[in-house]
Design a protein around this motif. Structure first.
Motif, PDB file in Angstrom:
ATOM      1  N   LYS A   7      82.886 107.800   3.708  1.00  0.00           N
ATOM      2  CA  LYS A   7      83.829 107.091   4.078  1.00  0.00           C
ATOM      3  C   LYS A   7      83.722 106.075   5.244  1.00  0.00           C
ATOM      4  O   LYS A   7      84.126 104.818   5.244  1.00  0.00           O
ATOM      5  CB  LYS A   7      85.155 107.877   4.682  1.00  0.00           C
ATOM      6  N   PHE A   8      82.889 106.492   6.301  1.00  0.00           N
ATOM      7  CA  PHE A   8      82.445 105.423   7.398  1.00  0.00           C
ATOM      8  C   PHE A   8      81.006 105.402   7.230  1.00  0.00           C
ATOM      9  O   PHE A   8      80.360 106.135   7.862  1.00  0.00           O
ATOM     10  CB  PHE A   8      82.892 106.060   8.822  1.00  0.00           C
ATOM     11  N   PRO A   9      80.366 104.460   6.550  1.00  0.00           N
ATOM     12  CA  PRO A   9      78.858 104.295   6.303  1.00  0.00           C
ATOM     13  C   PRO A   9      78.483 103.446   7.770  1.00  0.00           C
ATOM     14  O   PRO A   9      79.190 102.796   8.166  1.00  0.00           O
ATOM     15  CB  PRO A   9      78.911 103.425   4.946  1.00  0.00           C
ATOM     16  N   PRO A  10      77.092 103.801   7.998  1.00  0.00           N
ATOM     17  CA  PRO A  10      76.695 103.211   9.055  1.00  0.00           C
ATOM     18  C   PRO A  10      76.558 101.504   9.009  1.00  0.00           C
ATOM     19  O   PRO A  10      76.300 101.132   7.866  1.00  0.00           O
ATOM     20  CB  PRO A  10      75.256 103.825   9.362  1.00  0.00           C
ATOM     21  N   LEU A  11      76.960 100.888   9.981  1.00  0.00           N
ATOM     22  CA  LEU A  11      77.031  99.542  10.044  1.00  0.00           C
ATOM     23  C   LEU A  11      75.779  98.681  10.905  1.00  0.00           C
ATOM     24  O   LEU A  11      75.352  97.761  10.582  1.00  0.00           O
ATOM     25  CB  LEU A  11      78.287  99.212  10.864  1.00  0.00           C
ATOM     26  N   TYR A  12      74.994  99.819  11.385  1.00  0.00           N
ATOM     27  CA  TYR A  12      73.727  99.356  12.112  1.00  0.00           C
ATOM     28  C   TYR A  12      72.874 100.698  12.308  1.00  0.00           C
ATOM     29  O   TYR A  12      73.388 101.740  12.240  1.00  0.00           O
ATOM     30  CB  TYR A  12      74.157  98.796  13.435  1.00  0.00           C
ATOM     31  N   ARG A  13      71.747 100.357  12.265  1.00  0.00           N
ATOM     32  CA  ARG A  13      70.640 101.442  12.478  1.00  0.00           C
ATOM     33  C   ARG A  13      69.453 101.027  13.125  1.00  0.00           C
ATOM     34  O   ARG A  13      68.962  99.826  12.741  1.00  0.00           O
ATOM     35  CB  ARG A  13      70.329 102.125  11.127  1.00  0.00           C
ATOM     36  N   THR A  14      68.944 101.651  13.855  1.00  0.00           N
ATOM     37  CA  THR A  14      67.587 101.267  14.684  1.00  0.00           C
ATOM     38  C   THR A  14      66.919 102.716  14.875  1.00  0.00           C
ATOM     39  O   THR A  14      67.714 103.630  14.534  1.00  0.00           O
ATOM     40  CB  THR A  14      67.852 100.666  15.998  1.00  0.00           C
ATOM     41  N   VAL A  15      65.727 102.600  15.394  1.00  0.00           N
ATOM     42  CA  VAL A  15      64.923 103.778  15.811  1.00  0.00           C
ATOM     43  C   VAL A  15      64.470 103.495  17.302  1.00  0.00           C
ATOM     44  O   VAL A  15      63.972 102.645  17.573  1.00  0.00           O
ATOM     45  CB  VAL A  15      64.042 104.355  14.807  1.00  0.00           C
ATOM     46  N   ALA A  16      64.560 104.564  18.234  1.00  0.00           N
ATOM     47  CA  ALA A  16      64.055 104.486  19.429  1.00  0.00           C
ATOM     48  C   ALA A  16      62.818 105.100  19.597  1.00  0.00           C
ATOM     49  O   ALA A  16      63.081 106.567  19.402  1.00  0.00           O
ATOM     50  CB  ALA A  16      65.208 104.692  20.658  1.00  0.00           C
ATOM     51  N   VAL A  17      61.811 104.801  19.978  1.00  0.00           N
ATOM     52  CA  VAL A  17      60.545 105.862  19.707  1.00  0.00           C
ATOM     53  C   VAL A  17      59.735 106.025  21.188  1.00  0.00           C
ATOM     54  O   VAL A  17      59.916 105.240  22.007  1.00  0.00           O
ATOM     55  CB  VAL A  17      59.572 105.054  19.063  1.00  0.00           C
ATOM     56  N   PRO A  29      60.830  99.525  17.305  1.00  0.00           N
ATOM     57  CA  PRO A  29      59.691  98.757  16.544  1.00  0.00           C
ATOM     58  C   PRO A  29      60.200  97.425  16.349  1.00  0.00           C
ATOM     59  O   PRO A  29      61.291  97.071  16.155  1.00  0.00           O
ATOM     60  CB  PRO A  29      59.692  99.529  14.903  1.00  0.00           C
ATOM     61  N   ASP A  30      59.176  96.514  16.337  1.00  0.00           N
ATOM     62  CA  ASP A  30      59.258  94.871  16.392  1.00  0.00           C
ATOM     63  C   ASP A  30      60.756  94.324  17.301  1.00  0.00           C
ATOM     64  O   ASP A  30      61.218  93.485  17.139  1.00  0.00           O
ATOM     65  CB  ASP A  30      60.012  94.526  14.967  1.00  0.00           C
ATOM     66  N   GLY A  31      60.796  94.901  18.600  1.00  0.00           N
ATOM     67  CA  GLY A  31      61.622  94.885  19.499  1.00  0.00           C
ATOM     68  C   GLY A  31      61.233  95.142  20.776  1.00  0.00           C
ATOM     69  O   GLY A  31      60.075  94.898  21.112  1.00  0.00           O
ATOM     70  N   LEU A  32      62.202  95.474  21.535  1.00  0.00           N
ATOM     71  CA  LEU A  32      61.972  96.168  23.065  1.00  0.00           C
ATOM     72  C   LEU A  32      60.866  96.928  23.188  1.00  0.00           C
ATOM     73  O   LEU A  32      60.767  98.072  22.372  1.00  0.00           O
ATOM     74  CB  LEU A  32      63.356  96.587  23.522  1.00  0.00           C
ATOM     75  N   ASP A  33      60.202  96.911  24.065  1.00  0.00           N
ATOM     76  CA  ASP A  33      59.087  97.745  24.587  1.00  0.00           C
ATOM     77  C   ASP A  33      59.090  98.137  26.261  1.00  0.00           C
ATOM     78  O   ASP A  33      58.954  97.033  26.915  1.00  0.00           O
ATOM     79  CB  ASP A  33      57.778  97.223  24.197  1.00  0.00           C
ATOM     80  N   VAL A  34      59.192  99.268  26.570  1.00  0.00           N
ATOM     81  CA  VAL A  34      59.587  99.435  28.145  1.00  0.00           C
ATOM     82  C   VAL A  34      58.446 100.444  28.305  1.00  0.00           C
ATOM     83  O   VAL A  34      58.530 101.683  27.931  1.00  0.00           O
ATOM     84  CB  VAL A  34      60.988  99.856  28.410  1.00  0.00           C
ATOM     85  N   LEU A  35      57.846 100.232  29.554  1.00  0.00           N
ATOM     86  CA  LEU A  35      57.048 101.185  30.180  1.00  0.00           C
ATOM     87  C   LEU A  35      57.832 102.170  31.059  1.00  0.00           C
ATOM     88  O   LEU A  35      58.683 101.692  31.595  1.00  0.00           O
ATOM     89  CB  LEU A  35      56.180 100.341  31.299  1.00  0.00           C
TER      90      LEU A  35
END
Length: 149
Positions: A7-17, A29-35
């Motif tokens: 009924k409420f499919p995801p509108l956005y998805r990412t992965v934090a690693v 991945p392909d974005g923010l990289d924080v020490l």
């Protein structure tokens, strides 16, 4: 209560690693990289306490901004989240206090806006049932001083 993904499919998805633990880095991945580093040492880097504070401040203020737009108000809201880490019987816990200022809006209207934002903000909904999380309307932000070790 689980969400109905049909009924409420995801509108956005990412992965934090984070593959290396606290003394390494976290990235999108392909974005923010924080020490990253432990909050109780002097090594450079951010920590989970800072990440959760940024998540709450950013999401809550974005929600307030949407409420301001719907009310034809200029975006003046500000959110500062104080994050504290303390020991407990099982290790550590966080205390979050999100302080919200909305200059130019009367106190009653501002309080209603904060209440609505807290109920709509995805991050506030995620962590809002914790006794360790407080969202409050303020006229001035609390001074924050580091804890002396």
């Amino acid at each position: 209560m689980a969400i109905n993904r049909e009924k409420f499919p995801p509108l956005y998805r990412t992965v934090a690693v984070n593959d290396g633990g606290l003394e390494s880095h976290s990235f999108i991945p392909d974005g923010l990289d924080v020490l990253t580093s432990h909050p109780l040492n002097d090594a450079p880097g951010a920590n989970p306490e800072q990440f959760i504070g940024l998540a709450l401040s950013t999401c809550l203020n974005a929600t307030l901004e949407a409420i301001e737009v719907r009310r034809d108000l200029p975006h003046t809201s500000q959110v500062h989240t104080i994050v504290e880490m303390a020991r407990d019987t099982r290790g550590f816990q966080f205390y979050l206090t999100a302080e919200v200022k909305i200059p130019g809006v009367d106190r009653e209207s501002a309080a209603a806006m904060v209440d609505l934002a807290e109920r709509r903000c995805p991050v506030a909904k995620l962590i809002g049932n914790s006794d360790n999380v407080v969202v409050k309307l303020v006229t001035e932000f609390s001074p924050t001083t580091p804890v002396e070790r």
